[in-house]
Design a protein around this motif. Sequence first.
Motif, mmCIF file in Angstrom:
data_model
loop_
_atom_site.group_PDB
_atom_site.id
_atom_site.type_symbol
_atom_site.label_atom_id
_atom_site.label_comp_id
_atom_site.label_asym_id
_atom_site.label_seq_id
_atom_site.Cartn_x
_atom_site.Cartn_y
_atom_site.Cartn_z
ATOM 1 N N UNK A 248 0.857 -1.178 0.000
ATOM 2 C CA UNK A 248 0.000 0.000 0.000
ATOM 3 C C UNK A 248 0.891 1.225 0.000
ATOM 4 N N UNK A 249 0.562 2.319 -0.650
ATOM 5 C CA UNK A 249 -0.678 2.613 -1.376
ATOM 6 C C UNK A 249 -0.728 2.083 -2.807
ATOM 7 N N UNK A 256 -7.519 -6.762 -2.312
ATOM 8 C CA UNK A 256 -8.440 -7.765 -1.733
ATOM 9 C C UNK A 256 -9.895 -7.451 -2.034
ATOM 10 N N UNK A 257 -10.290 -6.172 -1.795
ATOM 11 C CA UNK A 257 -11.712 -5.847 -1.857
ATOM 12 C C UNK A 257 -12.198 -5.751 -3.287
ATOM 13 N N UNK A 258 -11.294 -5.536 -4.234
ATOM 14 C CA UNK A 258 -11.731 -5.386 -5.614
ATOM 15 C C UNK A 258 -11.614 -6.699 -6.377
ATOM 16 N N UNK A 331 -0.097 0.516 7.272
ATOM 17 C CA UNK A 331 -1.139 0.979 8.188
ATOM 18 C C UNK A 331 -1.407 2.468 8.043
ATOM 19 N N UNK A 332 -0.789 3.118 7.082
ATOM 20 C CA UNK A 332 -1.004 4.562 6.945
ATOM 21 C C UNK A 332 -1.865 4.884 5.734
ATOM 22 N N UNK A 333 -1.649 4.203 4.631
ATOM 23 C CA UNK A 333 -2.245 4.661 3.379
ATOM 24 C C UNK A 333 -3.376 3.777 2.908
ATOM 25 N N UNK A 334 -4.273 4.418 2.119
ATOM 26 C CA UNK A 334 -5.288 3.671 1.381
ATOM 27 C C UNK A 334 -4.717 3.334 0.008
ATOM 28 N N UNK A 335 -5.491 2.589 -0.754
ATOM 29 C CA UNK A 335 -5.003 2.121 -2.045
ATOM 30 C C UNK A 335 -5.325 3.136 -3.138
ATOM 31 N N UNK A 336 -4.345 3.424 -3.990
ATOM 32 C CA UNK A 336 -4.611 4.271 -5.149
ATOM 33 C C UNK A 336 -5.362 3.473 -6.197
ATOM 34 N N UNK A 337 -6.036 4.214 -7.084
ATOM 35 C CA UNK A 337 -6.653 3.555 -8.219
ATOM 36 C C UNK A 337 -5.567 3.297 -9.255
ATOM 37 N N UNK A 340 -4.494 6.313 -11.273
ATOM 38 C CA UNK A 340 -3.734 7.287 -10.476
ATOM 39 C C UNK A 340 -2.293 6.821 -10.283
ATOM 40 N N UNK B 45 -18.939 -11.548 -3.368
ATOM 41 C CA UNK B 45 -17.721 -10.787 -3.602
ATOM 42 C C UNK B 45 -17.352 -9.994 -2.349
ATOM 43 N N UNK B 150 -11.347 0.607 0.623
ATOM 44 C CA UNK B 150 -10.221 1.227 -0.064
ATOM 45 C C UNK B 150 -8.883 0.682 0.413
ATOM 46 N N UNK B 152 -7.712 0.552 3.456
ATOM 47 C CA UNK B 152 -7.099 1.271 4.577
ATOM 48 C C UNK B 152 -7.490 0.558 5.862
ATOM 49 N N UNK B 154 -6.218 0.604 8.894
ATOM 50 C CA UNK B 154 -6.251 1.397 10.121
ATOM 51 C C UNK B 154 -7.541 2.193 10.201
ATOM 52 N N UNK B 221 -6.141 11.949 4.825
ATOM 53 C CA UNK B 221 -5.091 11.194 4.140
ATOM 54 C C UNK B 221 -5.096 11.503 2.647
ATOM 55 N N UNK B 223 -4.162 9.847 0.057
ATOM 56 C CA UNK B 223 -4.622 8.758 -0.808
ATOM 57 C C UNK B 223 -6.138 8.627 -0.749
ATOM 58 N N UNK B 395 -16.168 0.137 -5.501
ATOM 59 C CA UNK B 395 -16.112 -0.099 -4.058
ATOM 60 C C UNK B 395 -16.049 1.207 -3.290
#
Lengths: 368, 410
Positions: A248-249, A256-258, A331-337, A340, B45, B150, B152, B154, B221, B223, B395
């Motif tokens: 990540x990011x 996982x979620x996608x 543990x800090x960032x979300x995932x970029x598309x 992006x 899913x 997404x 994240x 945390x 954040x 991102x 999502x």
Amino acid sequence: MIDVFQILNYFFGIFSSDMMDIPLIAPIVDYLMQIPLLNILVALILWKPFFAVVIMPGLVVLTLYLLYIVWYERKLTARVQWRVGPLEVARPIRGAIQALADGIRYFFQEAIVHREAHRPYYIQLPILAFIPVLLPILFIPAGSAVGIYTPYSIQLIVTFIALIPITIVAIGWASNSRFAYIGSVREAFMYFAYEVPFIIAVISMVFLYGSGDAYVAVEKQSAIPGALLNPIAFIVYIIAMLMATSRLPFEIPEADQEIAFGPFVEYSGILFGLVMVLAYEKLYIMTLLFTILFLGGWSGIYCPLLGDLNGPLWLFIKSIVVISILVIVRSIYARYRLDQALRIGWTSMLTLSIIALIIGGAVGVWLS
Amino acid sequence: MEEYAIDIPVEPPKELRSLFIPIPPDYVEDVYKSDDFLVLVGPQHPGSGHMRLIVRVKGDIIQEVIPDPGYVHRSMEKLAENRLYIQNIPLVERPAIMDAPNFNLGYIRAIEEALDIEVPERAKYIRTMLAELGRVGTHLYDAAILAVFMGHTTGFMYPFGLRELICEALVRVTGARFTSSFIIPGGVRRDVDDSTFKWIYDMTLAMERRLKSFERIFVKNPTVIARLKDVGVLTKEEAIKYGVVGPFLRASGVEYDVRKVEPYEVYDELAWDMPVSDAGDGYSRLLVRVNEVGQSLSVVRQCIKQMPEGRVISDQIAEKGEDIRGSFYDSLYDLVLPSGEYTTLTEGARGTIIYSIISDGESNVPYRVRIVTPGWLYLRGFMESMKGERLADLQAIYGSFGYFPPEADR
């Protein structure tokens, strides 16, 4: 019979001519060397090329690192997130052998091969994927211990690192599943996005040191580490490393979620265990190169008791520290598309890497 | 970008015929002939919840999304027709787990409206406090789901950790973590003592401090902003046209909140703001709810400060000086509503909850109970907002709406 002894003696001669000299264990080694047949084994283990590839910083240490980093990453993430993390496996050592327990579980689990899979490749590829991971270790020098010495070691390491995504794309193709397919395509996209800036960043450091020889690179960093000589290349390398190892990011191919772990979605059992650690192994190899290029490689405080072990040990310690810092991004960032991440790779990172190339050339002239 | 058509005959996959999909077969053929692709997201899913989304994509761009809800339909409206009015209380608060006080409140208010029951002031304040606690819990839950959609983790763990405080507060007040059926016709079940109020007051302050760290790591954040900004935009006109409700309507710039427009309980006696945003994208939907959490905590504190003394159950239900405990069933089992239709609007965490009870005036069970949940109301706007976005955004938009299939399916 005479032939066998001659051959053994011949090998013993080769091994003992180039052995690791470690004063700390010298009495034990001297004692063992007097025992026939056992001495050839001891000489083999302490033979510098063998030691570098198989013991340190090679296979044995790589395995230990894998056990450590999986546990450490989970524990660190848990601590950030107000949780406890792995604990129940070996409570007194805070669940430190959790990764080992998982590995054993994977080993005894059924490895399901689904009907749509391309069976031979599906089973072979997780094992074949180790080849490009382990080949760079041959060329990574650690002090005086080196598998194969060549003045082009940095270029060779980069070449083999560039081979790893091909196996991952092939894994996704052999799985023959929707999510695995999307995952492979994403992996291929990401591969192009980080590989170009990454290679340019490494080339800028090769320009800077005036040679692709890791020994020259480390020698030139004796006063100032490479991170300060070319900070732009340092930044580009770190971001490329995050992209290359699906952290990540930029955890886009395995989201996982996608797409449910992307190329590896169909794997189970020990095959899953093998593909899961691929990214960690890649991270290890890239960090070894990172340490050599930017952090002064194996140079450090010399401990006379350790002798030749100083080099590999310092390289390993520096790499572990770097990795332990890197895993916190999880543990800090979300995932970029995907688009992006591609934009970051092809615009800002490419620009930065070209600036790094110019700095590398300029500093290279100043250094030489 | 210019398109190049390749003249290759395309056959729709055979599975699309054999699977049960709520779209006509012609549509499938049309999709495949026009060079598009159908992606079935769900129901198993990881990023779809208990529903299926039939996504028509052209390359990576979503053309149309057809929802296939109903996988967690529990037939609440029909079940409610065969139960006593008080037996329906635990039933109708089940749709949204965390938002139970609001669902409970809407149903009870419809009964009170029918029977002209005057609720004591203290009970009103306790009800308002419970409703706001439920709202905070739901918003935290939705923010956590958005974060994990997404990647994240945390951002997932922090709100769930904070939600434990809400659950603890509800345990201290009602005895259950959620779905406590605490609100009954004429008031609330039990009185709440001062030490519990003190604990909840301190809890809201502690939660505000911890929410700051959540905002630092998730809401601000870069991102997260990159993923949510200008994604899934619903303009003001579109939001009104598609009947979006609640915080998602306010995120599109419409100042509508049932608590302001038709105040119930004690909302008109308390000072609070209605967070509104004009952007209408996923990020503003998150921000509006994050701000609402702050407002709700402030409302909870005001309720505790201004809590009047007195009874918590109406004289019409329990005898003067008596407690409803021990005689709950005896007092309330024979409720018969006068014939007619009684409708209430309640502002739940995810939007307007409509309860409509129709009584024939002689039986002790409702003739019909109509429940329209916010999830069902904004499903259309949710589907429309995904048009033209990338498949990877599905999502993120899903999470930004906090869509909760059990709530929508009832």
